[in-house]
Motif scaffolding. Structure first.
Motif, PDB file in Angstrom:
ATOM      1  N   THR A 166       0.867  -1.185   0.000  1.00 19.75           N
ATOM      2  CA  THR A 166       0.000   0.000   0.000  1.00 19.75           C
ATOM      3  C   THR A 166       0.905   1.237   0.000  1.00 19.75           C
ATOM      4  OG1 THR A 166      -1.656  -1.220   1.225  1.00 19.75           O
ATOM      5  CG2 THR A 166      -1.871   1.161   1.250  1.00 19.75           C
ATOM      6  N   ILE A 167       0.676   2.094  -0.964  1.00 25.99           N
ATOM      7  CA  ILE A 167       1.584   3.215  -1.206  1.00 25.99           C
ATOM      8  C   ILE A 167       0.876   4.538  -0.960  1.00 25.99           C
ATOM      9  CG2 ILE A 167       3.007   4.314  -3.005  1.00 25.99           C
ATOM     10  CD1 ILE A 167       4.027   1.595  -2.686  1.00 25.99           C
ATOM     11  N   LYS A 168       1.580   5.455  -0.340  1.00 21.02           N
ATOM     12  CA  LYS A 168       1.040   6.806  -0.112  1.00 21.02           C
ATOM     13  C   LYS A 168       1.618   7.783  -1.145  1.00 21.02           C
ATOM     14  CE  LYS A 168       1.501  10.676   3.000  1.00 21.02           C
ATOM     15  NZ  LYS A 168       1.119  11.167   4.298  1.00 21.02           N
ATOM     16  N   VAL A 169       0.780   8.594  -1.713  1.00 19.00           N
ATOM     17  CA  VAL A 169       1.299   9.661  -2.581  1.00 19.00           C
ATOM     18  C   VAL A 169       1.829  10.741  -1.648  1.00 19.00           C
ATOM     19  CG1 VAL A 169       0.753  11.344  -4.379  1.00 19.00           C
ATOM     20  CG2 VAL A 169      -0.377   9.093  -4.374  1.00 19.00           C
ATOM     21  N   SER A 170       3.126  10.972  -1.710  1.00 19.46           N
ATOM     22  CA  SER A 170       3.764  11.848  -0.724  1.00 19.46           C
ATOM     23  C   SER A 170       3.550  13.320  -1.032  1.00 19.46           C
ATOM     24  CB  SER A 170       5.268  11.547  -0.678  1.00 19.46           C
ATOM     25  OG  SER A 170       5.864  12.337   0.325  1.00 19.46           O
ATOM     26  N   ASP A 171       3.410  14.103   0.032  1.00 24.77           N
ATOM     27  CA  ASP A 171       3.371  15.556  -0.138  1.00 24.77           C
ATOM     28  C   ASP A 171       4.778  16.143  -0.214  1.00 24.77           C
ATOM     29  OD1 ASP A 171       0.600  15.783  -0.090  1.00 24.77           O
ATOM     30  OD2 ASP A 171       0.579  15.673   2.106  1.00 24.77           O
ATOM     31  N   PHE A 172       5.768  15.305   0.110  1.00 22.94           N
ATOM     32  CA  PHE A 172       7.160  15.768   0.039  1.00 22.94           C
ATOM     33  C   PHE A 172       7.729  15.426  -1.339  1.00 22.94           C
ATOM     34  CE2 PHE A 172       6.404  14.739   4.514  1.00 22.94           C
ATOM     35  CZ  PHE A 172       6.716  15.960   5.101  1.00 22.94           C
ATOM     36  N   ASN A 188      19.962  12.167  -1.265  1.00 21.71           N
ATOM     37  CA  ASN A 188      18.580  11.907  -1.711  1.00 21.71           C
ATOM     38  C   ASN A 188      17.829  11.057  -0.691  1.00 21.71           C
ATOM     39  OD1 ASN A 188      19.061  13.177  -4.161  1.00 21.71           O
ATOM     40  ND2 ASN A 188      19.703  11.288  -5.165  1.00 21.71           N
ATOM     41  N   TYR A 189      18.560  10.174  -0.039  1.00 19.65           N
ATOM     42  CA  TYR A 189      17.928   9.253   0.905  1.00 19.65           C
ATOM     43  C   TYR A 189      17.700   9.963   2.239  1.00 19.65           C
ATOM     44  CZ  TYR A 189      18.879   6.148  -2.889  1.00 19.65           C
ATOM     45  OH  TYR A 189      18.883   5.598  -4.135  1.00 19.65           O
ATOM     46  N   ALA A 190      18.625  10.856   2.606  1.00 18.99           N
ATOM     47  CA  ALA A 190      18.421  11.669   3.811  1.00 18.99           C
ATOM     48  C   ALA A 190      17.145  12.495   3.645  1.00 18.99           C
ATOM     49  CB  ALA A 190      19.627  12.575   4.047  1.00 18.99           C
ATOM     50  N   MET A 191      16.985  13.059   2.450  1.00 21.77           N
ATOM     51  CA  MET A 191      15.790  13.849   2.103  1.00 21.77           C
ATOM     52  C   MET A 191      14.501  13.065   2.309  1.00 21.77           C
ATOM     53  SD  MET A 191      15.919  16.790   0.183  1.00 21.77           S
ATOM     54  CE  MET A 191      14.795  16.602  -1.206  1.00 21.77           C
ATOM     55  N   SER A 192      14.579  11.732   2.080  1.00 19.72           N
ATOM     56  CA  SER A 192      13.352  10.936   2.073  1.00 19.72           C
ATOM     57  C   SER A 192      13.008  10.355   3.445  1.00 19.72           C
ATOM     58  CB  SER A 192      13.491   9.799   1.056  1.00 19.72           C
ATOM     59  OG  SER A 192      14.351   8.782   1.546  1.00 19.72           O
ATOM     60  N   LEU A 193      13.885  10.536   4.434  1.00 24.72           N
ATOM     61  CA  LEU A 193      13.664   9.844   5.714  1.00 24.72           C
ATOM     62  C   LEU A 193      12.410  10.323   6.442  1.00 24.72           C
ATOM     63  CD1 LEU A 193      17.345   9.544   7.011  1.00 24.72           C
ATOM     64  CD2 LEU A 193      15.935   7.799   5.913  1.00 24.72           C
ATOM     65  N   HIS A 194      12.227  11.646   6.488  1.00 26.22           N
ATOM     66  CA  HIS A 194      11.037  12.153   7.185  1.00 26.22           C
ATOM     67  C   HIS A 194       9.767  11.653   6.488  1.00 26.22           C
ATOM     68  CE1 HIS A 194       8.416  14.599   9.537  1.00 26.22           C
ATOM     69  NE2 HIS A 194       8.013  15.277   8.477  1.00 26.22           N
ATOM     70  N   ALA A 195       9.816  11.640   5.158  1.00 26.65           N
ATOM     71  CA  ALA A 195       8.642  11.192   4.387  1.00 26.65           C
ATOM     72  C   ALA A 195       8.345   9.713   4.640  1.00 26.65           C
ATOM     73  CB  ALA A 195       8.877  11.448   2.901  1.00 26.65           C
ATOM     74  N   GLU A 202       1.682   6.197   9.377  1.00 32.82           N
ATOM     75  CA  GLU A 202       0.282   6.216   8.915  1.00 32.82           C
ATOM     76  C   GLU A 202      -0.148   4.861   8.357  1.00 32.82           C
ATOM     77  OE1 GLU A 202       0.346   9.444   6.109  1.00 32.82           O
ATOM     78  OE2 GLU A 202       0.561  10.954   7.676  1.00 32.82           O
ATOM     79  N   GLY A 203       0.752   3.873   8.412  1.00 33.11           N
ATOM     80  CA  GLY A 203       0.372   2.518   7.992  1.00 33.11           C
ATOM     81  C   GLY A 203       0.672   2.173   6.541  1.00 33.11           C
ATOM     82  N   PHE A 204       1.405   3.060   5.837  1.00 29.85           N
ATOM     83  CA  PHE A 204       1.748   2.769   4.443  1.00 29.85           C
ATOM     84  C   PHE A 204       3.100   2.055   4.365  1.00 29.85           C
ATOM     85  CE2 PHE A 204      -0.953   6.558   4.387  1.00 29.85           C
ATOM     86  CZ  PHE A 204      -1.952   6.117   3.525  1.00 29.85           C
ATOM     87  N   ASP A 205       3.303   1.323   3.263  1.00 27.69           N
ATOM     88  CA  ASP A 205       4.577   0.623   3.082  1.00 27.69           C
ATOM     89  C   ASP A 205       5.637   1.527   2.462  1.00 27.69           C
ATOM     90  OD1 ASP A 205       3.777  -2.110   3.839  1.00 27.69           O
ATOM     91  OD2 ASP A 205       2.418  -1.919   2.140  1.00 27.69           O
ATOM     92  N   GLY A 293      -0.673  -3.022  -4.449  1.00 26.06           N
ATOM     93  CA  GLY A 293      -2.108  -3.332  -4.469  1.00 26.06           C
ATOM     94  C   GLY A 293      -2.972  -2.094  -4.376  1.00 26.06           C
ATOM     95  N   LYS A 294      -2.443  -1.072  -3.693  1.00 22.55           N
ATOM     96  CA  LYS A 294      -3.281   0.110  -3.432  1.00 22.55           C
ATOM     97  C   LYS A 294      -2.405   1.363  -3.391  1.00 22.55           C
ATOM     98  CE  LYS A 294      -6.517  -0.501  -0.173  1.00 22.55           C
ATOM     99  NZ  LYS A 294      -7.032  -0.468   1.224  1.00 22.55           N
ATOM    100  N   ILE A 295      -2.920   2.438  -3.967  1.00 18.53           N
ATOM    101  CA  ILE A 295      -2.214   3.725  -3.925  1.00 18.53           C
ATOM    102  C   ILE A 295      -3.196   4.749  -3.360  1.00 18.53           C
ATOM    103  CG2 ILE A 295      -1.073   5.502  -5.323  1.00 18.53           C
ATOM    104  CD1 ILE A 295      -0.337   3.183  -7.289  1.00 18.53           C
ATOM    105  N   VAL A 296      -2.758   5.476  -2.331  1.00 22.58           N
ATOM    106  CA  VAL A 296      -3.688   6.375  -1.634  1.00 22.58           C
ATOM    107  C   VAL A 296      -3.194   7.820  -1.752  1.00 22.58           C
ATOM    108  CG1 VAL A 296      -4.846   6.861   0.564  1.00 22.58           C
ATOM    109  CG2 VAL A 296      -4.220   4.507  -0.018  1.00 22.58           C
ATOM    110  N   ASN A 297      -4.092   8.666  -2.278  1.00 16.94           N
ATOM    111  CA  ASN A 297      -3.767  10.079  -2.468  1.00 16.94           C
ATOM    112  C   ASN A 297      -4.720  10.911  -1.615  1.00 16.94           C
ATOM    113  OD1 ASN A 297      -2.722  12.447  -3.508  1.00 16.94           O
ATOM    114  ND2 ASN A 297      -3.989  12.382  -5.362  1.00 16.94           N
ATOM    115  N   HIS A 298      -4.212  11.393  -0.473  1.00 12.38           N
ATOM    116  CA  HIS A 298      -5.054  12.177   0.435  1.00 12.38           C
ATOM    117  C   HIS A 298      -6.408  11.513   0.684  1.00 12.38           C
ATOM    118  CE1 HIS A 298      -2.251  15.433  -0.941  1.00 12.38           C
ATOM    119  NE2 HIS A 298      -2.153  15.501   0.373  1.00 12.38           N
TER     120      HIS A 298
END
Ligand code: PLP
Ligand code: COI
Length: 341
Positions: A166-172, A188-195, A202-205, A293-298
């Motif tokens: 299950t994937i979250k569409v990131s705001d970052f 690039n990976y440091a940038m992504s840690l908070h996201a 929030e339960g996303f993979d 399986g699932k992509i969640v956008n807001h």
């Protein structure tokens, strides 16, 4: 060589210290000969370029035990070429391609007891990396660098193996329009840690990042490229100048066309199109192919028709063919497999 006694089937994606690693130092404009060492600790200046200004790049590839019992490495020449691009972008010296491949082979050979046996589902992850080791305090490249390669046996990147994610569409954003998204830089990976921490809470993979300029196109996740399949079985992979040119994705495009006779489109993919795909997956060295399986956008859910129970049929064919090539069950294209003698 006898294999270590490790519970291979239950390995996660973590660090296990193995016996040897390769180290080479760059001083006065040249790389030294380098060699294997048992010392797993790195000692550098408190003011090293990597510590102050994140001057570090890395690669990731895997060694496998084939059905015949050989140890092989998948396409290390492409990792060497990508690391060259990463080095040039961060003003670091290039570690020559033939020496890169040789260092990887030597490190894997020295840790052969940690290459998981055939059929266990585990592999030996190989991590080449390079960082600015000398002191810099004004913002500029370091003068000295260290190139290293270590290995660690790993299982699946996502807990639970090949279950759909299950994937979250990131705001970052992960990358800037003219930034460093196309290279494998630690920053690039440091940038992504908070996201990613936020998404996990929030339960996303994983996160889906959109293009940083318009936020209308699919880019990639924090550690893998996307791959989609249309209802009429066309494979579609996003093209963008700010995503990492995944070696797995490039290999799958070849496998789809040449082994499976599928049509492939490498093009910009609008987020609005995602709801129309029949299958979706993440591809990368660590991810292999992990179904989505699932992509969640807001809060708005896009349920991929292949569902939350299994991989879609085309994704599964791609997975079986690629892993078949890597494990020696299916003949590989010329030059894809490096045997560790
Ligand atoms: N995208 C990102 C951000 C990655 O970190 C990786 C992993 O290396 C990939 C894609 C997949 O690339 P590859 O298939 O070369 O491992
Ligand atoms: C890889 O697949 O090799 C990567 O570098 C991804 C990383 C996030 C583990």
């Amino acid at each position: 060589m006898d294999k270590k006694s490790i519970d291979w089937e239950n390995l996660g994606f973590g660090y296990i210290e193995t016996e040897k690693r390769f180290v080479s130092n760059y001083r006065n404009g040249v790389w030294d000969e380098g060699g294997l060492t048992g010392e797993a600790t790195v000692t550098i200046s408190e003011c090293a370029g990597v510590l102050q200004y994140a001057q570090t790049i890395f690669e990731g590839l895997k060694a496998y035990t084939t059905e015949k019992g050989e140890t092989v490495i998948f396409r290390p020449d492409l990792n060497a070429e990508r690391m060259e691009q990463s080095a040039l972008r961060l003003e670091m010296p290039v570690y020559p391609k033939d020496r890169f491949v040789d260092a990887v082979v030597r490190t894997v050979r020295a840790n052969n007891a940690y290459v998981p046996p055939y059929g266990t589902g585990a592999t030996l992850y190989v991590r080449p990396y390079m960082f600015g080791s000398s002191a810099v305090i004004g913002v500029k490249p370091a003068e000295e660098y260290q190139f290293r390669v270590f290995t660690t046996p790993v299982g699946p990147y996502f807990k639970g193996g090949a279950r759909p994610l299950t994937i979250k569409v990131s705001d970052f954003d992960r990358a800037a329009p003219n930034g460093t998204g196309h290279i494998k830089a630690g920053l690039n990976y440091a940038m992504s840690l908070h996201a990613i921490v936020t998404a996990h809470k929030e339960g996303f993979d994983e996160n889906m990042y959109l293009d940083p300029r318009t936020r209308t196109k699919v880019e990639e996740t924090g550690g893998a490229n996307f791959l989609f399949v249309t209802k009429d079985k066309k494979v579609v992979v996003p093209k963008s100048s700010s995503i990492l040119p995944s070696i797995t994705r490039r290999s799958l495009v070849y496998v789809a066309k040449e082994y499976l006779g599928l049509e492939v489109e490498e093009r910009e993919v609008l987020f609005d199109e995602v709801k129309d795909f029949a299958e979706a997956g993440l591809c990368g060295t660590a991810a292999v192919i992990s179904p989505v399986g699932k992509i969640v956008n807001h809060g708005e859910e896009i349920c991929i028709p292949s569902g939350m129970a299994d991989m879609g049929p085309v994704t599964k064919e791609l997975y079986d063919t690629l892993t078949g090539i890597q494990m020696g069950r299916i003949e590989a294209p010329d030059g894809w497999i490096k045997v560790v003698e």
